[in-house]
Scaffold this motif. Sequence first.
Motif, PDB file in Angstrom:
ATOM      1  N   PHE A 149       0.499  10.077   5.538  1.00 25.99           N
ATOM      2  CA  PHE A 149       0.721  10.013   4.090  1.00 25.99           C
ATOM      3  C   PHE A 149       1.673   8.883   3.717  1.00 25.99           C
ATOM      4  O   PHE A 149       1.525   8.250   2.663  1.00 25.99           O
ATOM      5  N   LYS A 150       2.626   8.615   4.578  1.00 26.99           N
ATOM      6  CA  LYS A 150       3.570   7.545   4.291  1.00 26.99           C
ATOM      7  C   LYS A 150       2.889   6.187   4.287  1.00 26.99           C
ATOM      8  O   LYS A 150       3.181   5.322   3.458  1.00 26.99           O
ATOM      9  N   GLN A 151       1.947   6.010   5.216  1.00 30.54           N
ATOM     10  CA  GLN A 151       1.254   4.733   5.341  1.00 30.54           C
ATOM     11  C   GLN A 151       0.230   4.517   4.235  1.00 30.54           C
ATOM     12  O   GLN A 151       0.006   3.390   3.797  1.00 30.54           O
ATOM     13  N   ARG A 152      -0.387   5.620   3.774  1.00 30.11           N
ATOM     14  CA  ARG A 152      -1.522   5.504   2.857  1.00 30.11           C
ATOM     15  C   ARG A 152      -1.256   6.013   1.453  1.00 30.11           C
ATOM     16  O   ARG A 152      -2.087   5.856   0.567  1.00 30.11           O
ATOM     17  N   GLY A 153      -0.111   6.667   1.268  1.00 29.70           N
ATOM     18  CA  GLY A 153       0.217   7.211  -0.041  1.00 29.70           C
ATOM     19  C   GLY A 153      -0.075   8.696  -0.109  1.00 29.70           C
ATOM     20  O   GLY A 153      -1.126   9.155   0.334  1.00 29.70           O
ATOM     21  N   ALA A 154       0.864   9.460  -0.668  1.00 36.68           N
ATOM     22  CA  ALA A 154       0.706  10.917  -0.760  1.00 36.68           C
ATOM     23  C   ALA A 154      -0.037  11.263  -2.040  1.00 36.68           C
ATOM     24  O   ALA A 154       0.560  11.474  -3.094  1.00 36.68           O
ATOM     25  N   ASN A 155      -1.358  11.286  -1.946  1.00 33.96           N
ATOM     26  CA  ASN A 155      -2.167  11.600  -3.115  1.00 33.96           C
ATOM     27  C   ASN A 155      -3.434  12.336  -2.678  1.00 33.96           C
ATOM     28  O   ASN A 155      -3.702  12.505  -1.484  1.00 33.96           O
ATOM     29  N   HIS A 156      -4.199  12.756  -3.667  1.00 30.01           N
ATOM     30  CA  HIS A 156      -5.401  13.545  -3.392  1.00 30.01           C
ATOM     31  C   HIS A 156      -6.406  12.766  -2.547  1.00 30.01           C
ATOM     32  O   HIS A 156      -7.034  13.327  -1.640  1.00 30.01           O
ATOM     33  N   GLN A 157      -6.555  11.486  -2.828  1.00 32.83           N
ATOM     34  CA  GLN A 157      -7.545  10.693  -2.097  1.00 32.83           C
ATOM     35  C   GLN A 157      -7.175  10.567  -0.618  1.00 32.83           C
ATOM     36  O   GLN A 157      -8.029  10.672   0.266  1.00 32.83           O
ATOM     37  N   THR A 158      -5.874  10.368  -0.341  1.00 29.66           N
ATOM     38  CA  THR A 158      -5.432  10.289   1.045  1.00 29.66           C
ATOM     39  C   THR A 158      -5.655  11.614   1.767  1.00 29.66           C
ATOM     40  O   THR A 158      -6.079  11.647   2.925  1.00 29.66           O
ATOM     41  N   PHE A 159      -5.370  12.711   1.073  1.00 26.92           N
ATOM     42  CA  PHE A 159      -5.583  14.034   1.669  1.00 26.92           C
ATOM     43  C   PHE A 159      -7.061  14.238   2.003  1.00 26.92           C
ATOM     44  O   PHE A 159      -7.403  14.755   3.070  1.00 26.92           O
ATOM     45  N   ARG A 160      -7.930  13.793   1.116  1.00 28.57           N
ATOM     46  CA  ARG A 160      -9.366  13.938   1.353  1.00 28.57           C
ATOM     47  C   ARG A 160      -9.805  13.098   2.553  1.00 28.57           C
ATOM     48  O   ARG A 160     -10.612  13.551   3.381  1.00 28.57           O
ATOM     49  N   VAL A 161      -9.269  11.892   2.669  1.00 24.98           N
ATOM     50  CA  VAL A 161      -9.577  11.043   3.819  1.00 24.98           C
ATOM     51  C   VAL A 161      -9.143  11.725   5.111  1.00 24.98           C
ATOM     52  O   VAL A 161      -9.884  11.760   6.106  1.00 24.98           O
TER      53      VAL A 161
END
Length: 757
Positions: A149-161
């Motif tokens: 999450f730190k590398q990609r951003g803590a958001n819904h899209q990152t969670f889905r990935v």
Amino acid sequence: MSIKNIWRKFEAFIAGVFSLTTHVKLNILSDLTYVKGEWISIGTDPAFLLEGKIYNGWNKIKWYSEADEYIPLKLYWDNGSGFSETNSILLSSIPKGTVNYSTIFFIPEDACKLRVDPGDKKNKFVLDNLRFEKINKLTILMDGMKSFFKQRGANHQTFRVMVNKSIAIIKHQGIKGLWQKVKQVGGINSSNVKDDYSIWLGKNMISQDEQKVIAQEAKGFSYQPLISVILPVYNVEEIWLRKCIDSVRNQLYTNWELCVADDASTKEHIATVLKEYTNNDDRIKVVFREQNGHISETSNSSIAIAKGEYIALLDHDDELSIDALYEVVKLLNDHPEADMIYSDEDKIGIDDIRHSPFFKPDWSPDLLLTHMYTCHLGVYRKSIVDSVGAFRKGVEGSQDFDLALRITEKTAHIYHIPKILYHWRTIPESTASGSGAKNYTHFAGLTAVKDALQRRNINGWIEELDGYSNFYRVHYNVENDPMVSIIIPTKDNADILSNCLNSIYKISNYKNYEFIIVNNGSVEEETFELFDKWKNKLNERFKMITINSPFNYSALNNAAAQHANGELILFLNNDIEIIEENWLNDMIGSAMRKEIGAVGAYLKYPDNTVQHSGLTLGLGVQRAAGDGHHYRPLNDPGYFGALISVKNVSAVTAACLMVKKSVFEEVGGFDEELSVAYNDVDLCLSFIKQGYLNVWLPYVKLIHHESKTRGYDNTNEKLDRLNKEAEYLKSKWGETLINDTYYNPNLSLDNGYSTRI
């Protein structure tokens, strides 16, 4: 399991649940002294013995340190047989400067004592407040998720990935595969140690003074070609676009132009930002496309306005290292014939922290047919790009892969710069964050490989890998049914040889082969009964020659090769077991290629761990050759897919090695000075010297019941012989053994495929 061991496991489990921390004392074992708060190395073998409560399993080790230079820390464990190089890992380094540091590693279950060696030369340092915190897999999982999450951003899209990635891995590799991925995301290498890339970055960062020196050197190059940086843009966030362009403007080599093509972006800031940069720097040129044409057409629009002798490819949310173009032009001054250049790369998070370095091999044509490993930074001679028609429509998403395949068909002048010159942004929109499921880029890549086979008139077919997007395996069909002479040296142990012969005879669907059994001192009645049985079954396809001299693997095989009627020779150990019916077809298909020397197979132990995946020169205690993936689980894809990729290697094991008889004779066969060890390495290097490529096939999987006949090299006599043969190999091949073409110099020769720190 004893009551004592059960209690130890339970105690370690409870300690892990509560993250218990214990302080550990450093006791001097050798070549160290302690003066006024500093440790001083007074010899070449400084060593500490660790004293305190330490739990086996996963631990986080923490300390305070001061040092003027990086000092490697090597960990040894005693499992009851004393300390040895066999039971050792490169733990980490004492970083340069004043640091509160921590790292993660796994203490083997059988370890009863621990020793740490700080380097191998005289030095002084502070190492204090050493603590061991017992952790468990859940801790590592949580750390991995935090990093993701730190590398990609803590958001819904990152969670889905993340969820999609996890589901895809579990589906195709199981829970063990997911655990391997968790460790990878957490930076834990194959030796179960956190591979701290930040230490490597600290050691290799270019200082301000070094930047001035490089800039001055760049001005003095006798050859200063214009480099056209090709930048297709579409609706990228402003912050990433600015960072991307600024990374070009900050280049220490200044003779460049930035050729930007906007693909009819709908976001207003794109045009504003691009016009701002063109007004501030006349080296930046922009074309605004009226219609959206996707990546291939947009890249071609960039190339159309390029005036440089070379083009360099850059994505709109990525960054170049400050010395990227300098390193390219430095290489061109040494090798002006270069038509294609690629470098190592890493990833960069939204927090601008760099991670996941990909240290690549030098040019490996078979690996490029497997996946787009050359990738970033890619630099190409523009005249060749123009001659092949630049980027093709229809392969969008793998357009760079397709271009590289077509360019490498036009030139052999391909160079690799083993330095990180490109930072690939890990944001949810980027393919650097894509899931393992097949997507449009995978099918575009499949088209690129299919077209490459057709252009090259290759009679073969492509295997897609479930769970591994953008990876492919080319299988070469067998033509003209060449005979294979399977040479198997043996001594008694009839049941082992019987298992080998039966598995070949019953499972193989390719039948044009002969057995040449080299009987080296057998005396057991069962062995000769087995010989008679197979002679009656196969008649002239079964030959048995007897050599009763002391065991010399090279001499035995050389003698047998003289009796071979096959166009191909397969050197095979008697403790190999066949488990796949197409194994011979696949090895023959590759071995018959005119450019190929040795063909090797994926050998696994009966417990489904890796025994052989291609040999790396200089790896291991003897610094002769070793396998960087040894003992990894079978579902592990390896370092950037190395265990699932058809790849060129410096050497393969003669436990299963196929070669054309003519090529074997061309190099004079095995060197008989190497009676037991490293004769296969020497043979494979001889093939390379003659201009051939060696190849390893991940889809030819065999079981190796290793050393059941001769036993392991664990007696003083055998270890002495092993060391002597290693020294002979090193004296014969010299610098070649520490400069493996297919192993990056930034990777460790102590812990295979971990960053050299």
